[in-house]
Write a protein that holds these residues in place. Structure first.
Motif, PDB file in Angstrom:
ATOM      1  N   PRO A  15       0.796  -1.232   0.000  1.00 14.01           N
ATOM      2  CA  PRO A  15       0.000   0.000   0.000  1.00 14.01           C
ATOM      3  C   PRO A  15       0.828   1.282   0.000  1.00 14.01           C
ATOM      4  O   PRO A  15       0.415   2.293  -0.580  1.00 14.01           O
ATOM      5  CB  PRO A  15      -0.839  -0.121   1.277  1.00 14.01           C
ATOM      6  CG  PRO A  15      -0.985  -1.587   1.480  1.00 14.01           C
ATOM      7  CD  PRO A  15       0.315  -2.178   1.030  1.00 14.01           C
ATOM      8  N   GLU A  16       1.985   1.267   0.648  1.00 15.64           N
ATOM      9  CA  GLU A  16       2.765   2.500   0.788  1.00 15.64           C
ATOM     10  C   GLU A  16       4.100   2.484   0.051  1.00 15.64           C
ATOM     11  O   GLU A  16       4.745   3.520  -0.067  1.00 15.64           O
ATOM     12  CB  GLU A  16       3.035   2.780   2.273  1.00 15.64           C
ATOM     13  CG  GLU A  16       1.798   2.885   3.136  1.00 15.64           C
ATOM     14  CD  GLU A  16       0.897   4.050   2.765  1.00 15.64           C
ATOM     15  OE1 GLU A  16       1.383   4.998   2.114  1.00 15.64           O
ATOM     16  OE2 GLU A  16      -0.297   3.996   3.109  1.00 15.64           O
ATOM     17  N   ARG A 292      -5.331   9.765  -3.438  1.00 17.55           N
ATOM     18  CA  ARG A 292      -5.738   8.431  -3.904  1.00 17.55           C
ATOM     19  C   ARG A 292      -6.907   7.840  -3.124  1.00 17.55           C
ATOM     20  O   ARG A 292      -7.655   7.011  -3.661  1.00 17.55           O
ATOM     21  CB  ARG A 292      -4.548   7.479  -3.842  1.00 17.55           C
ATOM     22  CG  ARG A 292      -4.058   7.193  -2.425  1.00 17.55           C
ATOM     23  CD  ARG A 292      -2.861   6.257  -2.417  1.00 17.55           C
ATOM     24  NE  ARG A 292      -2.578   5.787  -1.059  1.00 17.55           N
ATOM     25  CZ  ARG A 292      -1.668   4.872  -0.769  1.00 17.55           C
ATOM     26  NH1 ARG A 292      -0.935   4.341  -1.739  1.00 17.55           N
ATOM     27  NH2 ARG A 292      -1.488   4.479   0.475  1.00 17.55           N
ATOM     28  N   GLU A 293      -7.087   8.232  -1.874  1.00 14.72           N
ATOM     29  CA  GLU A 293      -8.182   7.678  -1.062  1.00 14.72           C
ATOM     30  C   GLU A 293      -9.547   8.073  -1.615  1.00 14.72           C
ATOM     31  O   GLU A 293     -10.549   7.405  -1.345  1.00 14.72           O
ATOM     32  CB  GLU A 293      -8.085   8.172   0.387  1.00 14.72           C
ATOM     33  CG  GLU A 293      -6.792   7.842   1.091  1.00 14.72           C
ATOM     34  CD  GLU A 293      -6.733   6.415   1.596  1.00 14.72           C
ATOM     35  OE1 GLU A 293      -7.792   5.755   1.571  1.00 14.72           O
ATOM     36  OE2 GLU A 293      -5.643   5.981   2.003  1.00 14.72           O
ATOM     37  N   ASP A 358       0.372   4.402  -6.168  1.00 18.75           N
ATOM     38  CA  ASP A 358      -0.923   5.082  -6.047  1.00 18.75           C
ATOM     39  C   ASP A 358      -1.886   4.659  -7.151  1.00 18.75           C
ATOM     40  O   ASP A 358      -3.097   4.557  -6.916  1.00 18.75           O
ATOM     41  CB  ASP A 358      -0.725   6.596  -6.066  1.00 18.75           C
ATOM     42  CG  ASP A 358      -0.073   7.109  -4.790  1.00 18.75           C
ATOM     43  OD1 ASP A 358       0.008   6.329  -3.821  1.00 18.75           O
ATOM     44  OD2 ASP A 358       0.354   8.269  -4.762  1.00 18.75           O
ATOM     45  N   TYR A 361      -3.225   1.465  -6.027  1.00 15.29           N
ATOM     46  CA  TYR A 361      -4.135   1.698  -4.900  1.00 15.29           C
ATOM     47  C   TYR A 361      -5.531   2.086  -5.402  1.00 15.29           C
ATOM     48  O   TYR A 361      -6.545   1.604  -4.890  1.00 15.29           O
ATOM     49  CB  TYR A 361      -3.568   2.798  -4.011  1.00 15.29           C
ATOM     50  CG  TYR A 361      -4.235   2.922  -2.664  1.00 15.29           C
ATOM     51  CD1 TYR A 361      -3.711   2.283  -1.549  1.00 15.29           C
ATOM     52  CD2 TYR A 361      -5.382   3.692  -2.499  1.00 15.29           C
ATOM     53  CE1 TYR A 361      -4.315   2.391  -0.295  1.00 15.29           C
ATOM     54  CE2 TYR A 361      -5.992   3.809  -1.261  1.00 15.29           C
ATOM     55  CZ  TYR A 361      -5.458   3.164  -0.170  1.00 15.29           C
ATOM     56  OH  TYR A 361      -6.066   3.271   1.061  1.00 15.29           O
ATOM     57  N   ALA A 365      -7.468  -0.858  -3.507  1.00 12.08           N
ATOM     58  CA  ALA A 365      -7.907  -0.567  -2.135  1.00 12.08           C
ATOM     59  C   ALA A 365      -9.089   0.389  -2.073  1.00 12.08           C
ATOM     60  O   ALA A 365      -9.967   0.243  -1.214  1.00 12.08           O
ATOM     61  CB  ALA A 365      -6.735   0.000  -1.325  1.00 12.08           C
ATOM     62  N   THR A 366      -9.136   1.383  -2.980  1.00 12.34           N
ATOM     63  CA  THR A 366     -10.260   2.318  -2.934  1.00 12.34           C
ATOM     64  C   THR A 366     -11.558   1.605  -3.285  1.00 12.34           C
ATOM     65  O   THR A 366     -12.594   1.826  -2.652  1.00 12.34           O
ATOM     66  CB  THR A 366     -10.034   3.515  -3.871  1.00 12.34           C
ATOM     67  OG1 THR A 366      -8.721   4.027  -3.700  1.00 12.34           O
ATOM     68  CG2 THR A 366     -11.034   4.619  -3.575  1.00 12.34           C
ATOM     69  N   ARG A 378      -5.588  -5.541  -1.299  1.00 15.18           N
ATOM     70  CA  ARG A 378      -4.262  -5.241  -0.752  1.00 15.18           C
ATOM     71  C   ARG A 378      -3.525  -6.544  -0.465  1.00 15.18           C
ATOM     72  O   ARG A 378      -4.147  -7.580  -0.202  1.00 15.18           O
ATOM     73  CB  ARG A 378      -4.351  -4.374   0.495  1.00 15.18           C
ATOM     74  CG  ARG A 378      -5.109  -4.968   1.654  1.00 15.18           C
ATOM     75  CD  ARG A 378      -5.208  -3.981   2.815  1.00 15.18           C
ATOM     76  NE  ARG A 378      -6.052  -2.853   2.464  1.00 15.18           N
ATOM     77  CZ  ARG A 378      -5.696  -1.571   2.624  1.00 15.18           C
ATOM     78  NH1 ARG A 378      -4.520  -1.262   3.113  1.00 15.18           N
ATOM     79  NH2 ARG A 378      -6.521  -0.597   2.295  1.00 15.18           N
TER      80      ARG A 378
END
Length: 407
Positions: A15-16, A292-293, A358, A361, A365-366, A378
Motif C-alpha cells: 500500500p505504501e 488516492r483515497e 498510487d 491503490y 484498495a479504494t 491489498r
C-alpha cells in the motif's frame, strides 16, 4: 508445508511502498506473509526453507484488481445476460486480465428487466463470482443520459429500489442517481432505501446545478452517518466528468461540488482512466487535488472488452466499436469502455505520470473500501490470496484468485 504453500518472489507492490525483493506466501485462499524477503525470513523462521531457494522472477506482483463499475466483456454483457453462463464469460474475461473482484453494472431498462438481472447477478454474488451489483439508472437525467436509453428513464421510485435490493438478495453495491430528480432525497427517498438496504448512492448522469448537487451530497452523508449497518462511509460519483453537465465558470454544474465534497473526505469519485473517456492529464490533476483515497479507477467496460471492433449490444441499445472506441450506433455518445482495469493502471502510470503505488491503490484498495470488504484490494497477511503478476510493461503474466491460478 511447502506442498500447500504458494510462494512468489519478485517486486511487490504494497500500500505504501514497493519491495524490490519482496515475497508473498499464501496458504490456500489466504495470504500468510508478505513483504521484504529478508524481513519475512527473520519474522517467520518457519518459512526460511521455502524462501531461501525461491528464485526472483523479475516480475511485479500487485493485489488483484477491484472494478466497481463494469458492464461486461469477452462478447457478453451483464445488462443482456439471461443465463449464468453468459455472465460468467464477462467475469472470466476480466478475471484473466487481473480483475479478481468485480461489480456487475446494469443499464437503464424496464423495471421487470432490472429485477431479472438483479436476481441473476445477485445469485452469482452469493456464489462468490461477483462482488455485487451496480444499477446505472433508471433514476437518471434525460439531458445527460449518455448511452442510457431515455425510454426507460423514470422518476425516483423507492418501492422499485427496495424490490431491486430484495431481488439481488442484498447484493446491491451502488445505484447511479441524478441529484436533481424529484424526491431523490428526504424521508423515505431512494437514498434512504439504498443506504438502509446496504447500498450506496452514486451521483451521476446528471444535469444538476451546484445547489442540487450539494444538497444530495450532504443528505447522503447525513443518512450514512446515522446508519449503523452502512456498507461504507462514503457515497460515490459515477464516472466523474462523463455523463454530467461540464464545468464552466459561469455555469458550473455539479462537477466542482463533487470535487469540493470529495476533497473534504466525502464522495469517492470514479474515473475511467482508459485514455478515451478522460484525458490522462485531468486524471492526474484530480488525483493531485483529491489524493488516492478519494479516487477509484473503473473500466465502465461493455461486451467489447477484449474483443475485436464490431457491433455489440448494451442493454436495449446497439453499439458500434471502431478503433477500440464504443459509441451508440444511433448517435455519437460513448457507450462504455473496451479496456480492462490493468489497462487503466497502465495509462495512469505511463500517460498520467501517477506513481505506480498510487495507481494500483486506486484500482484496488479504494474499490475495496467502497465494497466495505477489507479482505481484498491489498497484499497483507490475512487478506484473500488475490495476486496479479505483470511484466515491466505492466502487461499481465499470471493471475491468482483466492490462491488458485486463473491465468
Amino acid at each position: 508445508m511447502s506442498d500447500n504453500m504458494l510462494v512468489l518472489r519478485g517486486r511487490v507492490i504494497l500500500p505504501e511502498t514497493v519491495c524490490d525483493d519482496g515475497v508473498i506466501l499464501c496458504a490456500g485462499d489466504t495470504i500468510t506473509a508478505v513483504g521484504d524477503r529478508d524481513i519475512v525470513m527473520a519474522e517467520h523462521p518457519e518459512y526460511a526453507d521455502l524462501l531461501k531457494d525461491a528464485p526472483h522472477t523479475g516480475l511485479t506482483y500487485m493485489p488483484g484488481l477491484v472494478d466497481v463499475h463494469c458492464h461486461g466483456g469477452g462478447g457478453e454483457s451483464f445488462p443482456n445476460a439471461t443465463t449464468r453462463e453468459q455472465a460468467m464469460v464477462a467475469i472470466e474475461e476480466h478475471r484473466a486480465h487481473g480483475t479478481t473482484t468485480l461489480v456487475a453494472s446494469t443499464v437503464t431498462a424496464a423495471p421487470e428487466v432490472l429485477i431479472e438481472r438483479a436476481t441473476l447477478l445477485g445469485a452469482l454474488t452469493d456464489e462468490g463470482e461477483l462482488a455485487g451489483i451496480h444499477f446505472e439508472g433508471p433514476f437518471v437525467s434525460h439531458e445527460r443520459k449518455g448511452a442510457q436509453d431515455g425510454t426507460y428513464i423514470i422518476d425516483p421510485d423507492p418501492q422499485l429500489t427496495a424490490r431491486l435490493i430484495e431481488a439481488s438478495n442484498g447484493n446491491t453495491v451502488t445505484m447511479t442517481l441524478a441529484p436533481e430528480k424529484p424526491g431523490m432525497i428526504g424521508e423515505g427517498s431512494v437514498v434512504e432505501v439504498l443506504i438502509e438496504g446496504g447500498a450506496l448512492p452514486s451521483w451521476g448522469h446528471t444535469d444538476a446545478d451546484p445547489a442540487a448537487a450539494k444538497l444530495a451530497l450532504e443528505y447522503s452523508r447525513e443518512v450514512l452517518d446515522r446508519t449503523a449497518q452502512r456498507r461504507s462511509d462514503r457515497a460515490t460519483v459515477t464516472h466523474l466528468f462523463n455523463g454530467m453537465r461540464p464545468l464552466h465558470h459561469r455555469d458550473p454544474g455539479p462537477i466542482a461540488e463533487f470535487l469540493a465534497d470529495s476533497s473534504q473526505g466525502g464522495a469517492v469519485v470514479e474515473m475511467i482512466c482508459d485514455g478515451i473517456h478522460l484525458d490522462p492529464a485531468i486524471v492526474r490533476e484530480v488525483y493531485t487535488i483529491l489524493g488516492r483515497e478519494q479516487c477509484v479507477f473503473v473500466t465502465d467496460a461493455m461486451a467489447a472488452a477484449g474483443m475485436a471492433d464490431g457491433e455489440y449490444q448494451l442493454g436495449p441499445q446497439k453499439v458500434r466499436v471502431e478503433a477500440g472506441v464504443a459509441r451508440l450506433a444511433e448517435g455519437d455518445s460513448i457507450a462504455g469502455g473496451t479496456a480492462h482495469l490493468m489497462d487503466c493502471v497502465r495509462v495512469a502510470v505511463t500517460q498520467a505520470q501517477i506513481p505506480l503505488v498510487d495507481a494500483v491503490y486506486m484500482a484496488t484498495a479504494t474499490g475495496a473500501a467502497i465494497l466495505g470488504d477489507s479482505t481484498v484490494g491489498r497484499l497483507e497477511a490475512g487478506c484473500s490470496a488475490d495476486v496479479v503478476a505483470v511484466d515491466e510493461d505492466l502487461a499481465v503474466v499470471s493471475v491468482w484468485r483466492r490462491g488458485e491460478q486463473v491465468r
